[in-house]
Design an enzyme around this catalytic site. Structure first.
Site, PDB file in Angstrom:
ATOM      1  N   GLY A   1       0.858  -1.181   0.000  1.00  0.00           N
ATOM      2  CA  GLY A   1       0.000   0.000   0.000  1.00  0.00           C
ATOM      3  C   GLY A   1       0.897   1.235   0.000  1.00  0.00           C
ATOM      4  CB  ALA A   2       0.666   4.366  -1.963  1.00  0.00           C
TER       5      ALA A   2
ATOM      6  CD  GLN B   1      -2.998  -6.808  -3.366  1.00  0.00           C
ATOM      7  OE1 GLN B   1      -3.725  -7.397  -4.157  1.00  0.00           O
ATOM      8  NE2 GLN B   1      -1.822  -6.333  -3.724  1.00  0.00           N
TER       9      GLN B   1
ATOM     10  CG  ASP C   1      -0.417   2.299  -5.922  1.00  0.00           C
ATOM     11  OD1 ASP C   1       0.027   1.843  -4.860  1.00  0.00           O
ATOM     12  OD2 ASP C   1      -1.493   1.914  -6.418  1.00  0.00           O
TER      13      ASP C   1
ATOM     14  CG  ASN D   1      -5.413   2.082  -7.397  1.00  0.00           C
ATOM     15  OD1 ASN D   1      -4.706   2.289  -6.396  1.00  0.00           O
ATOM     16  ND2 ASN D   1      -6.537   1.415  -7.327  1.00  0.00           N
TER      17      ASN D   1
HETATM   18  O1  MRU Z   1       0.729  -3.841  -4.579  1.00  0.00           O
HETATM   19  P1  MRU Z   1       0.131  -3.105  -3.424  1.00  0.00           P
HETATM   20  O2  MRU Z   1      -0.781  -3.915  -2.581  1.00  0.00           O
HETATM   21  O3  MRU Z   1       1.150  -2.320  -2.636  1.00  0.00           O
HETATM   22  O4  MRU Z   1      -0.748  -2.074  -4.222  1.00  0.00           O
HETATM   23  C1  MRU Z   1      -1.085  -0.871  -3.755  1.00  0.00           C
HETATM   24  C2  MRU Z   1      -2.494  -0.877  -3.468  1.00  0.00           C
HETATM   25  O5  MRU Z   1      -2.888  -1.386  -2.450  1.00  0.00           O
HETATM   26  C3  MRU Z   1      -3.472  -0.304  -4.363  1.00  0.00           C
HETATM   27  O6  MRU Z   1      -3.057  -0.003  -5.624  1.00  0.00           O
HETATM   28  C4  MRU Z   1      -4.200   0.793  -3.636  1.00  0.00           C
HETATM   29  O7  MRU Z   1      -5.429   0.932  -4.207  1.00  0.00           O
HETATM   30  C5  MRU Z   1      -3.461   2.103  -3.620  1.00  0.00           C
HETATM   31  S1  MRU Z   1      -2.322   2.191  -2.374  1.00  0.00           S
HETATM   32  C6  MRU Z   1      -3.225   2.869  -1.120  1.00  0.00           C
END
Ligand code: MRU
Length: 369
Positions: free
Chosen positions: A55-56, A204, A245, A255
């Site tokens: 998550g970002a 996720q 992201d 995203n």
């Molecule tokens: O690969 P991840 O799980 O780190 O991906 C990021 C995300 O969870 C999503 O793209 C999310 O919608 C944005 S990050 C808050």
């Protein structure tokens, strides 16, 4: 985030031992709630690479605490090991801007005199964490207005929000981005129902979003990734809210892979499509998201395999295709600004355009040449 009556952030410095950073291990969810200790820079890096944290916002905060651990290891001497550590973190997950943003912020603070570096690193990592949580809370309050408006139209029936991947409390230090308005609405007793995309390949949505909505007591249904378009065609979605992201200066948003298809379906069906994120996700150096945002390509085994709990309760990973199946695995896609109804940030909601974004963030507008 409330878990079993206790409030948790996703990452924190241990209160008893300031050489230990603690995280919630997201690889164990939803089957087990497990806290992992990070004692070295390499452990923080591994947690990001292996996606114990993801998550970002959270990978940004983990990199910040990882830089603190790197300072503890390097001592208050040479700066170059810290620069190297920063570069290594940045390469670990290339799409989300928050990671590089947090590393650069740490390096700016650490570049000063060696003496006092440990304390400066600790303070800055804590500030990044606190800011992330505070911004996410404010995103919730701004986004709440959209849910309140939808609730008026729904005349007491639940507002139906569709989301993709996990942009909840687990993706940040606390509260989340896309789910923060949902939590704010739930706190005020507004009936909300969330359609949760499973989000292949790592699921996720199924393992994290469903889990945290359940802990919060928000009504939801898990749906197959490809169901969203069908639900929109049948008037079963009032608004889509996803996270992001990386967002460019004109509002193109990267995203989790599959987000773009939801935006297309939303446009075709007149469903508002919002993207929620804190300002650390902006990349003002980029304009054209499709051409410029680096898209992480991950191990193809994430496509070929799936993990879950067996009937006997053990966690197993199985192959879902023939052993020699070639596969490709892009982690993210870009939704062009033209498909986005609005951006929900900690400063308010704006149009996805340079004008809209700079009206909220005037200090980021480049000087006219
Ligand atoms: O690969 P991840 O799980 O780190 O991906 C990021 C995300 O969870 C999503 O793209 C999310 O919608 C944005 S990050 C808050």
């Amino acid at each position: 985030m409330n878990i079993g009556g206790n409030h948790y952030r996703t990452i924190w410095l241990d209160a008893e031992d300031p050489r230990v950073v603690k995280i919630i291990n997201q690889l164990a969810l939803p089957h087990r709630f497990e806290i992992v200790e990070l004692r070295q820079f390499s452990a923080a890096l591994g947690a990001i690479r292996d996606m114990q944290v993801r998550g970002a916002g959270l990978i940004g905060a983990t990199a910040a605490w990882g830089m603190y651990l790197a300072v503890l290891e390097a001592g208050e001497g040479s700066f170059s090991p810290l620069e190297e550590a920063g570069q290594t973190f940045k390469a670990a997950r290339p799409t989300a801007s928050n990671l590089a943003w947090a590393v650069d912020r740490m390096l700016r603070v650490l570049a000063g005199p060696p003496k006092g570096r440990v304390e400066r690193a600790r303070r800055e990592a804590q500030a990044i964490s606190d800011e992330d949580a505070g911004y996410c809370r404010r995103i919730g309050l701004h986004g709440l207005r959209l849910i309140e408006q939808a609730a008026e139209r729904r005349k007491g029936e639940p507002v139906r929000v569709l989301t993709h991947c996990n942009a909840g409390a687990l993706a940040f230090v606390d509260y989340g981005s896309a789910l923060s308005p949902v939590y704010a609405a739930a706190d005020r007793g507004i009936p909300v129902h969330v359609w949760v995309d499973e989000t292949r390949p790592r699921n996720q949505g199924a393992s994290l979003t469903a889990w945290e909505l359940g802990r919060y007591g928000v009504d939801y249904d898990l749906i197959a990734d490809n169901a969203g378009g069908h639900l929109m065609q049948h008037g079963m979605v009032d608004l889509v809210i996803t996270g992001a992201d990386r967002v460019t200066s004109r509002g193109d948003a990267a995203n989790k892979i599959g987000t773009y298809l939801k935006a297309l379906a939303a446009r075709d069906n007149g469903v508002p499509f919002y993207v929620a994120f804190p300002s650390s996700t902006f990349d003002f150096s980029m304009e054209d998201g499709l051409a410029e945002i680096p898209i992480e390509e991950r191990d193809a085994d994430e496509i070929r395999r799936i993990s879950g709990k067996t009937a006997s309760g053990s966690i197993e990973t199985v192959r879902i295709c023939a052993d020699d199946t070639p596969a490709r695995n892009w982690g993210f896609d870009v939704t062009p600004a033209r498909y986005i109804t609005g951006l929900i940030t900690e400063r308010g909601i704006c149009e996805p355009s340079k004008q809209g974004i700079y009206s909220l963030y005037p200090e980021c507008e480049p000087e006219p040449k």
